[in-house]
Design a protein around this motif. Structure first.
Motif, short mmCIF file in Angstrom:
data_model
loop_
_atom_site.label_atom_id
_atom_site.label_comp_id
_atom_site.label_asym_id
_atom_site.label_seq_id
_atom_site.Cartn_x
_atom_site.Cartn_y
_atom_site.Cartn_z
N SER A 195 0.94 -1.16 0.03
CA SER A 195 -0.14 0.06 -0.03
C SER A 195 1.00 1.27 -0.19
O SER A 195 2.16 1.20 0.40
CB SER A 195 -0.99 -0.04 1.18
OG SER A 195 -0.09 0.32 2.51
N THR A 196 0.24 2.59 -0.17
CA THR A 196 1.11 3.71 -0.25
C THR A 196 1.62 3.94 1.25
O THR A 196 2.55 4.39 1.09
CB THR A 196 0.01 4.79 -0.60
OG1 THR A 196 -0.95 4.85 0.33
CG2 THR A 196 -0.45 4.64 -2.02
N THR A 197 0.99 3.29 2.27
CA THR A 197 1.29 3.50 3.54
C THR A 197 2.69 2.64 3.68
O THR A 197 3.55 3.27 4.39
CB THR A 197 0.39 3.00 4.61
OG1 THR A 197 -0.83 3.95 4.68
CG2 THR A 197 1.01 3.24 5.97
N THR A 198 2.74 1.66 3.03
CA THR A 198 3.93 0.72 3.03
C THR A 198 5.22 1.18 2.37
O THR A 198 6.23 1.27 2.85
CB THR A 198 3.55 -0.76 2.49
OG1 THR A 198 2.62 -1.16 3.20
CG2 THR A 198 4.83 -1.46 2.72
N TYR A 199 4.89 1.93 1.34
CA TYR A 199 6.24 2.29 0.51
C TYR A 199 6.27 3.70 0.62
O TYR A 199 7.25 4.34 0.23
CB TYR A 199 6.07 1.91 -0.77
CG TYR A 199 4.89 2.24 -1.94
CD1 TYR A 199 4.51 3.42 -2.34
CD2 TYR A 199 4.00 1.46 -2.31
CE1 TYR A 199 3.57 3.97 -2.93
CE2 TYR A 199 2.88 1.80 -3.06
CZ TYR A 199 2.81 2.99 -3.44
OH TYR A 199 1.77 3.41 -4.32
N GLY A 200 5.41 4.50 1.24
CA GLY A 200 5.52 5.91 1.48
C GLY A 200 5.84 6.86 0.35
O GLY A 200 6.63 7.68 0.38
N ALA A 201 4.83 6.75 -0.65
CA ALA A 201 4.92 7.37 -1.62
C ALA A 201 3.48 7.70 -2.34
O ALA A 201 2.54 7.33 -1.61
CB ALA A 201 5.89 7.03 -2.84
N GLY A 202 3.68 8.47 -3.58
CA GLY A 202 2.20 8.25 -4.18
C GLY A 202 1.31 7.30 -4.55
O GLY A 202 1.80 6.18 -4.68
N ASN A 203 -0.02 7.44 -5.07
CA ASN A 203 -0.98 6.49 -5.37
C ASN A 203 -0.49 5.67 -6.72
O ASN A 203 -0.44 4.53 -6.56
CB ASN A 203 -2.23 6.71 -5.31
CG ASN A 203 -3.01 7.06 -4.23
OD1 ASN A 203 -2.23 6.73 -3.05
ND2 ASN A 203 -4.11 8.07 -4.17
N GLN A 204 -0.18 6.51 -7.91
CA GLN A 204 -0.15 5.69 -9.07
C GLN A 204 1.52 5.25 -9.38
O GLN A 204 2.29 6.33 -8.97
CB GLN A 204 -0.51 6.71 -10.25
CG GLN A 204 -2.05 6.83 -10.00
CD GLN A 204 -2.63 8.18 -10.83
OE1 GLN A 204 -2.02 9.32 -11.03
NE2 GLN A 204 -3.82 7.83 -11.44
N ASN A 205 1.38 4.43 -10.00
CA ASN A 205 2.76 3.83 -10.46
C ASN A 205 2.79 3.61 -11.97
O ASN A 205 2.08 2.45 -12.19
CB ASN A 205 3.11 2.47 -9.72
CG ASN A 205 3.39 3.05 -8.18
OD1 ASN A 205 4.24 3.22 -7.59
ND2 ASN A 205 2.28 2.75 -7.41
N TRP A 206 3.52 4.24 -12.60
CA TRP A 206 3.38 4.25 -13.99
C TRP A 206 4.36 3.54 -14.82
O TRP A 206 3.96 3.15 -16.01
CB TRP A 206 3.37 5.61 -14.74
CG TRP A 206 2.66 6.74 -14.18
CD1 TRP A 206 2.90 7.48 -13.01
CD2 TRP A 206 1.21 6.93 -14.50
NE1 TRP A 206 1.59 8.46 -12.78
CE2 TRP A 206 0.62 7.95 -13.67
CE3 TRP A 206 0.73 6.44 -15.72
CZ2 TRP A 206 -0.73 8.38 -13.99
CZ3 TRP A 206 -0.78 6.87 -15.61
CH2 TRP A 206 -1.45 7.91 -14.98
#
Length: 933
Positions: free
Chosen positions: A29-40
């Motif tokens: 989740s975003t909480t786990t990796y500490g960044a934004g929602n979308q991964n392009w």
């Protein structure tokens, strides 16, 4: 009753929504990796680290920790591609590359500044590809080709814009919007095809297939380009694929395909285009919008979603069935019967054709907890909370309802009898004319019999979690318990159980594994096989025997099983490295069923998962040190160089090492073990913590070594970092040299000081010797003086004795004469003439002569007394001095009277007058005063 009918209705109509058996999925989740929602976009480095183009920048994941590197212009990162040791990225009006620094961090180098004037306003770079020594940055308007050898750019600007660039074998292709497919040759564009299927469709990806190209379009499925002819690639999944908007796709290493949709999850196809898995949010994905796809070196599929990142372990030997709806529930038992897979849960009994992609069906009237499924002589028995069912053709027929049923065991001699453990004892089922029915209870035993095994001579052994282990001996008819025994050893234990393996009965609890001695009928602890609980933490004593003669049990970090030796009776211990924290099994109700010779099904709290033991292999992964930081006391940690020997100041003696194994399996945890040579003599215990802290290290040389274990495989390498901690400034060689110089100087001065000291001591000693000689001389003189004084004292005492004798003689003489005088006076009175005699006596009583003689003796004995008292009291007369002398000799008034030739009364008067002349206080005695002078 109404409640059960409603429950059955819901199960029957909602069960088809349940998911299929799928590869394990890890959700980040975003909480786990500490960044934004979308991964392009997703890429992988040579070290197997993963990189993601995220809304907030470049994401790096090393298998243990995540690191975010924001873009230099704080815009969305759209593309990433690892090429060699560089990580190329593209974003809004910006592209460049990142490189690892000696401290393990990434540093960015901008490339677009060389072509800054050619970048269009509002241009974004959506794709990066590699061709030979060129790196291609693609936006929707133009293509920048970077020559890494010459550090130069070539720019291609199609008039119709660029949909996407594709690298196939030795060709660089790109599709424009509406004009066709082009190939770049010698730095120029060449039209490859403008077939309607290409100009009217957005190509998502192009794959090489033998002698033709395969196109994946957004809305119209697959097309193939063969001999300049474009035609549809027909597959049985065409209709379903065409009903979706395909946003991303990739060809897998096995020739299959993975397709990411805008709103319907992902599809995984086999090489022929048949749908193998359709995974959506309802079936385990975090989101239905797959923006990017990537297959890594270990056949994991990474999915960059609209709100997270998922990793699908496609190459795993494990397949999981996750019930996200809650309709299936916790799986307590399972079996394969007549081609159907049956699972018993806390919601009831379900089944489906084994190996099919169909959904589970609920068997009516079985709602409630199903404890066991047991096939015996072609009949499937179901142990249920409400009793016992026989299951056949999708239906369940209840044959026993007096009590809940735990398990079943066949009668040791009569095949028509079946024993069942119930909530309130043990009962017997009987086969009469092909029909199974309840026969009787075994009287005399009414305890819950979840675990029981049949021994010799009609002995039945029962394990009760709260009461311990029992042995009952029943009669031959199995109707009554004749004997009842409660074992003192082994003692009762939480989650303990009984099981028969190789004809022996075993009991397992937190105290170990015990084996029944059939001769003594006592349980004896098997020390060797109990060692498994010493190597791993006990969680449950559940023992399960399978059809391949394996004895299964569960611990904290492993699923364990014993197998029999080929040449001896010794049991061999084997492990499946799946920890209980990941398996989600119900503690105390763990269950494993052999479905096929190699596939086992394990029930969980939200479904089940299957393991293919034949394909379950732990891969060896290299371990690497990812970070080394030092800090002084109460200061911020400073990252340090990883690849060179470290040299740290004495104050930087607090070190933290970070390490990792780039392993991305859901059901396998990496464990680490380290040693700091120079401080530790033994390796640490295995731990899942990917770091090690050392504080207040003393000065010296150290070598930090760390290795990893993934599953049961040890990493082929050991990561090593050598470093040294300097001595404090006051202990350095320079300081020691200075100390030495100071010591030499100090030694010189000390030596000189000692010489002076000893010289002084010598002189002092000589002086002391002289003084001692003088003292001795003085002592001799004093001794002579003492002898003289003693002689004088003797003489003085003699004089005193003479004086005393003289005084006494005088006293006696005068007393005698006075007496004679008195007698003579009386005679005169009588008329006798003795005047001449009296005159003679008076002459003899001559006081002056007597005094003079006394005075001389007194002065010899007590020199200067008379002068001294005269000096103190000048008014004293000679008679007063005479009285003082007599008082000095401590004579009484009676003794003094004859000496003065007066009466005692007259002496007292003289004493009184003397006191007044001396002006003595009343309280002071006259004699004491005179004696004190």
């Amino acid at each position: 009753m109404l409640k059960n009918i409603l429950f059955s209705f819901l199960i029957l109509f909602l069960t088809p929504c349940l998911s299929q058996d799928l590869p394990p999925i890890i959700k980040y989740s975003t909480t786990t990796y500490g960044a934004g929602n979308q991964n392009w976009m997703v890429s992988q480095g040579e070290n197997n680290f993963m990189y993601f183009a995220n809304n907030e920048g470049l994401l790096e994941y090393n298998g243990t920790s995540w690191s975010l590197y924001p873009t230099s212009n704080e815009t969305i990162m759209r593309s990433v591609k690892v090429i060699g040791k560089r990580i190329y990225t593209g974003c809004y009006m910006e592209f460049g590359y990142w490189e690892k620094q000696p401290n393990g961090r990434l540093e960015y180098t901008q490339l677009c500044k060389k072509v800054k004037d050619d970048i269009l306003d509002d241009e974004q770079f959506w794709n990066i590809e590699k061709y030979d020594h060129w790196v291609i940055f693609q936006s929707l308007n133009q293509i920048f080709i970077y020559n890494t050898k010459e550090d130069t750019f070539k720019i291609i600007k199609p008039e119709a814009g660029v949909n996407k660039v594709f690298i196939l074998n030795n060709a660089i292709l790109y599709q424009t919007f509406g004009t066709g497919l082009y190939e770049i040759e010698n730095g120029k564009s060449k039209l490859l095809s403008k077939a309607p299927a290409i100009t009217s469709n957005k190509i998502v990806n192009i794959y090489p297939k033998n002698d033709y190209l395969l196109f994946q379009t957004q809305y119209n499925g697959f097309f193939e380009l063969k001999n300049s002819t474009v035609s549809p690639w027909i597959t049985e999944s065409d209709e379903e694929i065409k009903s979706n908007s395909i946003y991303s796709s990739q060809m897998l290493k096995n020739g299959g395909f993975v397709l990411g949709t805008v709103s319907n999850g992902i599809y995984i196809l086999n090489p022929e285009g048949k749908i193998k898995y359709h995974i959506t949010q309802n079936k385990g994905l975090s989101n239905n919008t797959a923006l990017s796809l990537y297959e890594d070196n270990n056949k994991n599929i990474w999915v960059g979603l609209d709100n997270s990142i998922n990793c699908i372990n496609l190459g795993s030997a494990i397949r999981s069935y996750v019930d996200n709806t809650g309709l299936l529930g916790t799986v307590y038992t399972s079996t394969l019967y007549k081609g159907n897979l049956f699972v018993g849960t806390n919601q009831g009994l379900f089944y489906k054709p084994y190996g099919s992609e169909g959904n589970f069906k609920f068997i009516p009237k079985t709602n409630g907890q199903v404890w066991s499924l047991y096939e015996y002589r072609g009949t499937l028995f179901c142990g249920h909370d409400s009793g016992t069912f026989i299951v056949e053709e999708g239906k369940a027929h209840k044959i026993f309802e007096t009590s809940g049923t735990w398990k079943f065991e066949p009668h040791p001699k009569n095949p028509d009898l079946l024993l069942q453990g119930n909530y309130h004892g043990i009962s017997v089922l009987e086969n009469r004319n092909g029909n199974w029915q309840y026969r009787n209870w075994i009287d005399g035993f009414e305890y819950s019999s979840r675990f029981f095994e049949i021994g010799n001579q009609n002995d039945i052994y029962i394990s009760h979690e709260y009461k311990g282990v029992f042995r009952i001996t029943v009669n031959n008819q199995y109707t009554k318990a004749k004997e009842f025994l409660t074992y003192e050893t082994p003692v009762k234990g939480k989650n303990a159980s009984l099981s028969t393996y190789n004809g022996d009965i075993y009991y397992a609890s937190k105290d170990g594994i015990f084996k029944l001695n059939r001769k003594t009928k006592e349980f004896e602890k098997s020390e060797k096989i109990s060692e498994v609980f010493l190597k791993d933490t006990y969680t449950s004593g559940t023992l399960i025997t399978d059809e391949s003669n394996r004895l299964w049990f569960f611990t904290k970090n492993y699923i364990n099983y014993f197998t029999s030796g080929k040449l001896n009776t010794e049991l061999k211990h084997n492990v499946v490295p799946i920890p209980s924290s990941l398996s989600h099994s119900m503690l105390g109700y763990e269950n494993i069923t052999q479905i096929t010779p190699n596939i086992y099904l394990i029930g969980t709290t939200d479904g089940y998962y299957t393991i293919n033991l034949k394909n379950f292999k732990s891969k060896n992964y290299n371990i690497s040190i990812t970070g080394i930081s030092t800090n002084a006391l109460n200061e911020t940690a400073i990252p340090n160089t990883i690849n060179t020997t470290g040299n740290f100041a004495h104050s930087e003696n607090n070190l933290t090492f970070q390490f990792t194994v780039p392993e991305y399996k859901k059901y396998i945890n990496a464990e680490f073990q380290y040693i700091l040579e120079g401080m530790q003599d033994e390796w640490s215990e295995w731990s899942e913590q990917p770091y090690a802290n050392f504080k207040n290290l003393p000065p010296g040389n150290y070598s930090f070594k760390v290795r990893a274990k993934t599953g049961s495989s040890i990493s082929p390498n050991t990561a090593i970092y050598n470093f040294a901690i300097s001595k404090p400034w006051y202990a350095t060689n320079v300081a020691l040299t200075i100390y030495l110089i100071f010591m030499l100087i100090a030694a010189f001065f000390v030596n000189r000081s000692y010489k002076n000291y000893y010289q002084r001591q010598r002189e002092k000693l000589i002086e002391e010797n002289n003084r001692q000689l003088e003292i001795k001389e003085l002592e001799k003189e004093q001794e002579l003086m003492k002898m003289k004084n003693e002689k004088l004292q003797q003489e003085f005492e003699n004089k005193n004795r003479e004086l005393a004798a003289s005084t006494m003689n005088l006293i006696k003489k005068n007393e005698l004469l006075s007496m004679i005088k008195d007698d003579l006076k009386k005679t005169i009175e009588e008329g006798k003439n003795i005047k001449s005699v009296i005159t003679t006596i008076n002459k003899n009583i001559n006081e002056d002569d007597t005094w003079d003689m006394f005075k001389e003796a007194f002065n010899n004995a007590d020199k200067d007394f008379l002068k001294k008292i005269k000096g103190i009291h000048p008014a004293l007369t000679p008679n007063d001095l005479r009285l003082c002398a007599y008082l000095r000799l401590n004579l009484s008034s009676k003794e003094i009277a004859p000496l003065l030739n007066i009466s005692v009364r007259s002496v007292e008067i003289k004493r009184y007058r003397l006191r007044k002349k001396m002006d003595l206080p009343h309280e002071l005695s006259l004699v004491e005063y005179i004696l004190s002078l």
